[in-house]
Design an enzyme around this catalytic site. Sequence first.
Site, PDB file in Angstrom:
ATOM      1  N   TYR A   1      78.205  96.714  72.607  1.00 37.16           N
ATOM      2  CA  TYR A   1      77.186  97.532  73.014  1.00 37.16           C
ATOM      3  C   TYR A   1      77.701  98.897  73.381  1.00 37.16           C
ATOM      4  O   TYR A   1      77.036  99.706  73.894  1.00 37.16           O
ATOM      5  CB  TYR A   1      75.968  96.963  73.350  1.00 37.16           C
ATOM      6  CG  TYR A   1      75.032  96.059  72.531  1.00 37.16           C
ATOM      7  CD1 TYR A   1      75.536  95.619  71.374  1.00 37.16           C
ATOM      8  CD2 TYR A   1      73.724  95.860  73.103  1.00 37.16           C
ATOM      9  CE1 TYR A   1      74.842  94.716  70.777  1.00 37.16           C
ATOM     10  CE2 TYR A   1      73.025  94.887  72.356  1.00 37.16           C
ATOM     11  CZ  TYR A   1      73.522  94.312  71.153  1.00 37.16           C
ATOM     12  OH  TYR A   1      72.729  93.522  70.477  1.00 37.16           O
TER      13      TYR A   1
ATOM     14  N   LYS B   1      82.106  82.958  74.168  1.00 36.56           N
ATOM     15  CA  LYS B   1      82.454  82.408  72.816  1.00 36.56           C
ATOM     16  C   LYS B   1      84.045  82.053  73.047  1.00 36.56           C
ATOM     17  O   LYS B   1      84.826  82.769  72.276  1.00 36.56           O
ATOM     18  CB  LYS B   1      82.115  83.178  71.912  1.00 36.56           C
ATOM     19  CG  LYS B   1      82.229  82.546  70.361  1.00 36.56           C
ATOM     20  CD  LYS B   1      81.569  81.258  70.099  1.00 36.56           C
ATOM     21  CE  LYS B   1      81.710  80.810  68.668  1.00 36.56           C
ATOM     22  NZ  LYS B   1      81.240  79.404  68.405  1.00 36.56           N
TER      23      LYS B   1
ATOM     24  N   ASP C   1      76.599  79.408  71.169  1.00 36.04           N
ATOM     25  CA  ASP C   1      75.778  78.570  69.886  1.00 36.04           C
ATOM     26  C   ASP C   1      75.450  77.370  70.534  1.00 36.04           C
ATOM     27  O   ASP C   1      74.188  77.128  70.202  1.00 36.04           O
ATOM     28  CB  ASP C   1      76.711  78.245  68.611  1.00 36.04           C
ATOM     29  CG  ASP C   1      78.080  77.899  69.217  1.00 36.04           C
ATOM     30  OD1 ASP C   1      78.824  78.228  70.145  1.00 36.04           O
ATOM     31  OD2 ASP C   1      79.107  77.592  68.125  1.00 36.04           O
TER      32      ASP C   1
ATOM     33  N   ASP D   1      71.070  89.974  74.421  1.00 39.16           N
ATOM     34  CA  ASP D   1      70.094  90.447  73.696  1.00 39.16           C
ATOM     35  C   ASP D   1      69.485  89.359  72.734  1.00 39.16           C
ATOM     36  O   ASP D   1      68.159  89.410  72.840  1.00 39.16           O
ATOM     37  CB  ASP D   1      70.723  91.642  72.871  1.00 39.16           C
ATOM     38  CG  ASP D   1      69.947  92.229  72.302  1.00 39.16           C
ATOM     39  OD1 ASP D   1      68.566  92.244  72.219  1.00 39.16           O
ATOM     40  OD2 ASP D   1      70.310  93.090  71.255  1.00 39.16           O
TER      41      ASP D   1
ATOM     42  N   ASP E   1      65.184  86.800  72.712  1.00 40.33           N
ATOM     43  CA  ASP E   1      64.113  86.798  71.900  1.00 40.33           C
ATOM     44  C   ASP E   1      64.006  85.280  71.693  1.00 40.33           C
ATOM     45  O   ASP E   1      62.826  84.931  71.645  1.00 40.33           O
ATOM     46  CB  ASP E   1      64.527  87.413  70.530  1.00 40.33           C
ATOM     47  CG  ASP E   1      64.196  88.921  70.462  1.00 40.33           C
ATOM     48  OD1 ASP E   1      64.247  89.708  71.516  1.00 40.33           O
ATOM     49  OD2 ASP E   1      63.799  89.308  69.544  1.00 40.33           O
TER      50      ASP E   1
HETATM   51  P1  ATP Z   1      63.672  95.691  68.320  1.00 45.38           P
HETATM   52  O1  ATP Z   1      64.866  95.772  67.612  1.00 45.38           O
HETATM   53  O2  ATP Z   1      63.329  96.761  69.063  1.00 45.38           O
HETATM   54  O3  ATP Z   1      63.818  94.452  69.421  1.00 45.38           O
HETATM   55  P2  ATP Z   1      61.948  94.137  66.593  1.00 45.38           P
HETATM   56  O4  ATP Z   1      61.318  94.900  65.519  1.00 45.38           O
HETATM   57  O5  ATP Z   1      63.217  93.492  66.080  1.00 45.38           O
HETATM   58  O6  ATP Z   1      62.308  95.420  67.720  1.00 45.38           O
HETATM   59  P3  ATP Z   1      60.178  93.196  68.242  1.00 45.38           P
HETATM   60  O7  ATP Z   1      59.362  94.587  68.028  1.00 45.38           O
HETATM   61  O8  ATP Z   1      60.354  92.650  69.581  1.00 45.38           O
HETATM   62  O9  ATP Z   1      61.118  93.076  67.281  1.00 45.38           O
HETATM   63  O10 ATP Z   1      59.058  92.226  67.476  1.00 45.38           O
HETATM   64  C1  ATP Z   1      59.438  91.016  67.194  1.00 45.38           C
HETATM   65  C2  ATP Z   1      57.936  90.286  66.622  1.00 45.38           C
HETATM   66  O11 ATP Z   1      56.820  90.269  67.594  1.00 45.38           O
HETATM   67  C3  ATP Z   1      57.209  91.441  65.612  1.00 45.38           C
HETATM   68  O12 ATP Z   1      56.855  90.601  64.601  1.00 45.38           O
HETATM   69  C4  ATP Z   1      56.192  92.139  66.283  1.00 45.38           C
HETATM   70  O13 ATP Z   1      55.129  92.528  65.657  1.00 45.38           O
HETATM   71  C5  ATP Z   1      55.696  91.030  67.416  1.00 45.38           C
HETATM   72  N1  ATP Z   1      55.640  91.423  68.742  1.00 45.38           N
HETATM   73  C6  ATP Z   1      56.320  92.262  69.552  1.00 45.38           C
HETATM   74  N2  ATP Z   1      55.628  92.765  70.567  1.00 45.38           N
HETATM   75  C7  ATP Z   1      54.419  92.360  70.527  1.00 45.38           C
HETATM   76  C8  ATP Z   1      53.084  92.521  71.154  1.00 45.38           C
HETATM   77  N3  ATP Z   1      53.414  93.341  72.653  1.00 45.38           N
HETATM   78  N4  ATP Z   1      52.149  92.059  71.080  1.00 45.38           N
HETATM   79  C9  ATP Z   1      52.067  91.292  69.768  1.00 45.38           C
HETATM   80  N5  ATP Z   1      53.032  91.243  68.896  1.00 45.38           N
HETATM   81  C10 ATP Z   1      54.387  91.657  69.252  1.00 45.38           C
END
Ligand code: ATP
Length: 339
Positions: free
Chosen positions: A123, A168, A200, A224, A228
């Site tokens: 990054y 890794k 992994d 990052d 998630d």
């Molecule tokens: P980024 O690349 O910016 O991290 P992204 O689109 O890959 O964004 P997110 O926006 O984090 O990922 O969202 C992942 C999933 O979680 C999506 O389906 C989104 O609608 C849902 N989501 C994210 N934040 C919320 C929230 N505050 N409330 C409800 N759903 C959410």
Amino acid sequence: MVKVSVIKGDGIGPMIMNSTLRILDTVNDIFNLNLEFIDTPAGDNALREYGSPLPRDSLGKIKNSDVCLKGPVGETAKDVIVFLRQELDLYANIRPFKSFKGVKTFWKDIDFVIVRENTEDLYRCVEDIGVDHAVSLLVITRRRTERIAKIAFDLASRRKRKVTIVHKANVLRSYKFFRDVVLEVSRSFRDIVVEDMYVDNVAYQLIVNPWRFDVLLTPNMFGDILSDEAAGLVGSIGLTCSANIGDNFGLFEPVHGSAPDIDPRFANPLGQILTASMMLEWIAYKRNSRDFLKASTIIRESVEKILDEGKILTPDLGGSSTLDEVTEHVIQHIKEKLI
Ligand code: ATP
């Protein structure tokens, strides 16, 4: 006076930030925190309106503030947050993941923190893209690895005293370098248990045995991605908060993005609200202020109460409530706690 630059961002950002500002106004009044909020346009909306995702004026506002509270930014995230992390040298990305009793998930009692190096790795965005090739440089330096390692060990010494180094090293020597520098730093923290693990395997262990982790120390990109996954363990990415900390400045933001796929009226504001609570805790620590700590705690406990009751929840948590209903209830709980 504490000057807070506020980036509302894109997608669900403005709505969850307005909800959070209502919460902050409430505790500002109760505890006389003397918070001043400075509207700071940045992101896709700013690009449309001012021709830049981070107008010069906005950068000035952030630099002149004491702390920045940021909402999610859409397609221009790289020009905003990746830039700000490097420009302001916000080298430590701290992301706590803790289960809430009231939230239904397959995993219970999750409690670990991802400490992610925030300024280098892939990054760093040193790239060369041609018609027939694309190259991105993976940068790891001793100084930046040492300082993030110290943050992770310090944090672990206030928690369960364990650090897992994520890397890794079997494929890329840059990550072997990262691991080896962290192991050198670990010698100054004899009371911390240290393990190192391929990324992994960490992804796998997070699913089968997440309780083994306390502090996960990661290079930038792995942190990052794993964040998630970790958010999934605690029930919704809409509940997660994070801090970007440098030596003298902090920028606080939810882990999630701008969620363009959902109706913002039903977005979960709690991650952004918990982000504000984390910000107040950091200010409390910096200014040695009990009032800021009380304000931070009362927000967090009010959010926990809503989740424990399980009645007023947005759709991502299996409910059907709106963002406004959730916000009202957080404010109500804050006021009830003071009676
Ligand atoms: P980024 O690349 O910016 O991290 P992204 O689109 O890959 O964004 P997110 O926006 O984090 O990922 O969202 C992942 C999933 O979680 C999506 O389906 C989104 O609608 C849902 N989501 C994210 N934040 C919320 C929230 N505050 N409330 C409800 N759903 C959410």
